[in-house]
Motif scaffolding. Structure first.
Motif, PDB file in Angstrom:
ATOM      1  N   LYS A   6       0.995  -1.264  -0.189  1.00 17.90           N
ATOM      2  CA  LYS A   6      -0.017   0.019  -0.150  1.00 17.90           C
ATOM      3  C   LYS A   6       1.027   0.921   0.133  1.00 17.90           C
ATOM      4  O   LYS A   6       1.848   1.396   0.548  1.00 17.90           O
ATOM      5  N   THR A   7       0.650   2.270  -0.881  1.00 22.28           N
ATOM      6  CA  THR A   7       1.329   3.480  -0.845  1.00 22.28           C
ATOM      7  C   THR A   7       0.689   4.309   0.131  1.00 22.28           C
ATOM      8  O   THR A   7      -0.681   4.773  -0.091  1.00 22.28           O
ATOM      9  N   VAL A   8       1.157   5.300   1.253  1.00 20.72           N
ATOM     10  CA  VAL A   8       0.514   6.139   1.957  1.00 20.72           C
ATOM     11  C   VAL A   8       1.390   7.361   1.914  1.00 20.72           C
ATOM     12  O   VAL A   8       2.788   7.426   1.684  1.00 20.72           O
ATOM     13  N   THR A   9       0.639   8.578   2.175  1.00 16.30           N
ATOM     14  CA  THR A   9       1.329   9.713   2.113  1.00 16.30           C
ATOM     15  C   THR A   9       1.123  10.253   3.523  1.00 16.30           C
ATOM     16  O   THR A   9       0.308  10.128   4.191  1.00 16.30           O
ATOM     17  N   THR A  15       5.904  10.063   0.663  1.00 13.70           N
ATOM     18  CA  THR A  15       5.219   9.025   0.128  1.00 13.70           C
ATOM     19  C   THR A  15       5.976   7.813   0.671  1.00 13.70           C
ATOM     20  O   THR A  15       7.135   7.533   0.205  1.00 13.70           O
ATOM     21  N   LYS A 125      -2.141  -1.786   9.688  1.00 17.30           N
ATOM     22  CA  LYS A 125      -3.187  -0.669   9.960  1.00 17.30           C
ATOM     23  C   LYS A 125      -2.497   0.335  10.771  1.00 17.30           C
ATOM     24  O   LYS A 125      -2.745   1.472  10.563  1.00 17.30           O
ATOM     25  N   ILE A 128       0.259   2.408   8.988  1.00 13.55           N
ATOM     26  CA  ILE A 128      -0.260   3.179   7.951  1.00 13.55           C
ATOM     27  C   ILE A 128      -1.001   4.568   8.991  1.00 13.55           C
ATOM     28  O   ILE A 128      -0.803   5.677   8.488  1.00 13.55           O
ATOM     29  N   ARG A 129      -1.607   4.105   9.950  1.00 13.11           N
ATOM     30  CA  ARG A 129      -2.228   5.454  10.822  1.00 13.11           C
ATOM     31  C   ARG A 129      -1.084   6.087  11.386  1.00 13.11           C
ATOM     32  O   ARG A 129      -1.361   7.411  11.234  1.00 13.11           O
ATOM     33  N   ARG A 132       0.399   8.286   8.564  1.00 16.32           N
ATOM     34  CA  ARG A 132      -0.487   9.561   8.119  1.00 16.32           C
ATOM     35  C   ARG A 132      -0.729  10.380   9.336  1.00 16.32           C
ATOM     36  O   ARG A 132      -0.886  11.841   8.986  1.00 16.32           O
TER      37      ARG A 132
END
Length: 148
Positions: A6-9, A15, A125, A128-129, A132
């Motif tokens: 998954k790509t996350v900013t 990125t 998860k 990723i959180r 972000r």
């Protein structure tokens, strides 16, 4: 090989790529080396082939007029299928979070390992959180460690 990516900013604009990959063999670590000996593929093949020959012998010698209830067959399938399913669900997963960097920020590469598909999903998860909200994949009990 099972891989999810998954790509996350991040909150700082970088990125990140967050990946998880299931490992089919246990990685050797220093503290587990001596007492975590795995019999390997040959031992599993030997045990499964012996079990298969046992079932062939059992059912080929069974008289034709013996009636086996459906629930006995179902219970046998559950018992035989329990350990392969458990083995698959408890495989180790490698988690990777990396970024090529930003305008004034250095590239980062973080790697960690967890056991089990649900734990890998949960950790992904959380990572990723954290990216972000805090622009870093690490948190207090994170399995990720920076790699240089």
């Amino acid at each position: 090989m099972v891989t999810k990516s998954k790509t996350v900013t991040g909150s700082d604009g970088r990125t990140w790529t967050v990946r998880r990959r299931m490992e089919w063999s246990m990685p050797a670590t220093g503290e587990e080396f001596e007492h975590d000996v795995d019999g390997g593929r040959a031992a599993a093949v030997l045990i499964l082939s012996t079990l298969g020959m046992f079932y062939v012998a059992l059912f080929s010698w069974m008289p034709a007029d013996v009636h086996v209830p459906w629930w006995v067959v179902l219970a046998g399938l559950i018992v035989v299928g329990f350990f392969p399913v458990r083995w698959t669900l408890r495989r180790p997963w490698t988690l990777v979070a990396q970024t090529p960097g930003g305008y004034d920020l250095d590239p980062e590469h973080w790697v960690g390992m967890v056991r089990g598909v649900s734990k890998a999903r949960e950790e992904t998860k959380l990572i990723i959180r954290m990216i972000r909200t805090r622009a870093t994949p690490a948190y207090a009990d994170s399995p990720l460690q920076p790699v240089s």
